[in-house]
Scaffold this motif. Structure first.
Motif, PDB file in Angstrom:
ATOM      1  N   CYS A  79       0.839  -1.210   0.000  1.00 46.32           N
ATOM      2  CA  CYS A  79       0.000   0.000   0.000  1.00 46.32           C
ATOM      3  C   CYS A  79       0.873   1.260   0.000  1.00 46.32           C
ATOM      4  O   CYS A  79       2.022   1.223   0.458  1.00 46.32           O
ATOM      5  N   THR A 138       0.586   3.624   1.911  1.00 48.11           N
ATOM      6  CA  THR A 138       0.807   4.064   3.296  1.00 48.11           C
ATOM      7  C   THR A 138       1.769   3.144   4.031  1.00 48.11           C
ATOM      8  O   THR A 138       1.948   3.260   5.247  1.00 48.11           O
ATOM      9  N   ASP A 139       2.408   2.228   3.306  1.00 46.27           N
ATOM     10  CA  ASP A 139       3.428   1.380   3.919  1.00 46.27           C
ATOM     11  C   ASP A 139       4.492   2.285   4.550  1.00 46.27           C
ATOM     12  O   ASP A 139       4.853   3.315   3.985  1.00 46.27           O
ATOM     13  N   CYS A 169       2.928  -6.055   3.952  1.00 50.02           N
ATOM     14  CA  CYS A 169       2.642  -4.619   3.994  1.00 50.02           C
ATOM     15  C   CYS A 169       2.645  -4.157   5.453  1.00 50.02           C
ATOM     16  O   CYS A 169       2.205  -4.880   6.343  1.00 50.02           O
ATOM     17  N   CYS A 207       1.225  -1.147   6.366  1.00 51.85           N
ATOM     18  CA  CYS A 207       0.291  -0.020   6.469  1.00 51.85           C
ATOM     19  C   CYS A 207      -0.573  -0.176   7.732  1.00 51.85           C
ATOM     20  O   CYS A 207      -0.640  -1.255   8.313  1.00 51.85           O
ATOM     21  N   CYS A 215      -5.471  -5.279   5.861  1.00 52.37           N
ATOM     22  CA  CYS A 215      -4.850  -5.045   4.552  1.00 52.37           C
ATOM     23  C   CYS A 215      -4.679  -6.385   3.821  1.00 52.37           C
ATOM     24  O   CYS A 215      -4.185  -7.358   4.405  1.00 52.37           O
TER      25      CYS A 215
END
Ligand SMILES: [Zn+2]
Ligand SMILES: [Zn+2]
Length: 467
Positions: A187, A189-190, A213, A215, A220
């Motif tokens: 993602c 937003t990782d 990931c 995030c 997720c």
């Protein structure tokens, strides 16, 4: 006020001063005092003396001597005039050391290519000229380079280490594609920075492990991506129809990576993990006619299979080495480019005829803002990178910009979504254009003329021509 020409002059003076240092050091060593019974010992002593006095390593001095003594006169002249910085001069001399050709035109073309490239892209620019000049030599040189593939591990301070792989561009491209494709699944937003994401993805791919990931989303879907089950992402090889059929030896082109010999290109075109874009290079130049109102728009010069929604595959095709004939369309483009670079004021000779908007309406797709996937592939094949001078962002990572802006209210009256009105521009250069500070215009033969805020012109040539 500082004028850009003054900055340019001081850069050239600095290059020329470095060249004078090299020449001085070389002649100090090679014309050193004679008469000593051991000439080699004398020379070694002089190398040490130059290194000690100039506070450089002996290796640097030996590099100066080896490079300078092997340089053809024209390349030396370009170095002394300050046109070629040391790194470009050295790359050029190394490239020429591997060739038996000393054709003046070729040397001139190589000097132009090296002068027109940013320091990091000089070797690729030289390679492009040599591949075009002699496809057979390029293939052999590439075979020799492929034999030198390898992997090195280096220990670094603070418990770090570095792993380096070196090999044929298409193999490295395939490996790096797998890693970047895995990293892209994380993602936005990782929490990791891009280099760290790439490292973790490479680790997962090599060890056949999972990539997770980081995030904040507790559900997720990329918590544990199994990298062994990811589909193999496809990359693009551009090859002309005659080369694909074994009739011509024109090099293929790995988008963003440079030329590959015809037989390698044919081999990759037959591989399912590569997408072959087959372009039709005609052996006669296209007739320069203005738009004929009776004639429909010419078909998109991309593989027929693309129009059927699938790239043309060449499975089971037996590679063969063809002739090294270049298409005349390509030769015409090179001539036009040479003329334009020498006489930029003659730009008008290469202007595209204005479309007759009423008598020859374009196909409906040209009036839609977003280009089709097929058209996008053709534009990316045409220009391997952003068309701004010196920019190395691969066209696949660029915006496709309408050279003449698209008119959202009256699409017929603005720039159309067609091959002759699209160029790849990276986000930075696109913003410069949108701000009205840099301007772009498409000329004949796919050459783009670019004007900077002070009116200086640059010409960017296509990397491939399709007809
Ligand atoms: Zn996530
Ligand atoms: Zn750019």
């Amino acid at each position: 006020m500082t004028v850009i020409d003054d900055v340019l002059a001081s850069q050239r003076a600095a290059h020329a001063a470095y060249a004078a240092t090299v020449r001085g050091a070389v002649s100090y060593v090679t014309d050193g005092p004679s008469g000593h019974h051991d000439a080699d010992a004398m020379e070694r002593a002089l190398v040490s003396e130059v290194a000690a006095r100039l506070t450089v390593s002996r290796r640097t001095v030996l590099d100066w001597i080896g490079t300078y003594c092997a340089a053809p006169a024209a390349v030396r002249d370009a170095f002394h005039s300050g046109l070629l910085p040391w790194a470009a001069f050295r790359s050029l001399c190394r490239a020429l050391a591997g060739t038996t050709h000393r054709d003046e035109r070729l040397v001139g073309r190589l000097i132009d290519a090296a002068c027109g490239a940013t320091p990091g892209s000089v070797p690729a620019a030289i390679d492009g000229v040599l591949a075009e000049y002699d496809a057979t030599w390029h293939r052999k040189a590439r075979e020799a380079a492929t034999a030198q593939r390898g992997m090195t591990v280096r220990r670094l301070p603070r418990g770090q280490a570095e792993l380096r792989l070196r090999g044929p561009a298409e193999t490295i491209a395939a490996m790096s594609r797998r890693v970047t494709d895995a990293a892209r699944r994380l993602c936005g937003t990782d929490s990791r920075l891009l280099p760290a994401r790439l490292f973790d993805a490479a680790h997962a791919v090599i060890t056949r492990g999972a990539l997770s990931c980081t995030c904040p989303d507790p559900v997720c879907p990329h918590r544990d991506v199994d990298t062994t089950t990811l589909p193999i992402p496809r990359a693009c090889i551009v090859i002309d129809a005659a080369t694909a059929a074994g009739l011509s030896g024109e090099p293929g082109h790995l988008l963003g990576w440079g030329p590959v010999p015809a037989d390698t290109a044919r081999h990759l075109a037959a591989d399912a993990t590569w997408q072959a874009v087959i372009t039709e290079a005609t052996s006669s130049p296209p007739a320069r006619t203005d738009r004929d109102p009776q004639q429909a728009d010419p078909p998109l010069p991309v593989a027929n299979a693309h129009r059927r929604g699938r790239p043309r595959r060449l499975s089971g095709w037996v590679p063969d080495v063809g002739s090294t004939e270049r298409s005349t369309a390509w030769a015409a483009m090179r001539l036009a480019l040479e003329l334009l670079r020498a006489h930029p004021e003659q730009e008008d000779r290469f202007r595209l005829p204005p479309p007759n908007r009423i008598a020859t309406p374009p196909p409906p797709s040209a009036l839609v803002y977003a280009p089709s996937a097929a058209l996008r592939t053709v534009v990316e094949a045409r220009y391997a990178t952003c068309v701004a001078p010196g920019c190395r962002v691969p066209s696949s990572d660029c915006d496709l910009d309408h050279v003449e802006p698209f008119d959202h209210d009256e699409p017929l009256l603005g720039g159309w979504t067609e091959l002759t009105n699209l160029e790849p521009l990276c986000r930075t250069h696109h913003n410069d254009k949108t701000a009205g500070l840099w301007s772009y215009r498409m000329l004949d033969h796919g050459i783009v003329v670019i004007r900077d805020p002070h009116g200086h012109t640059y010409f960017t040539a296509p990397d491939r021509l399709d007809r």
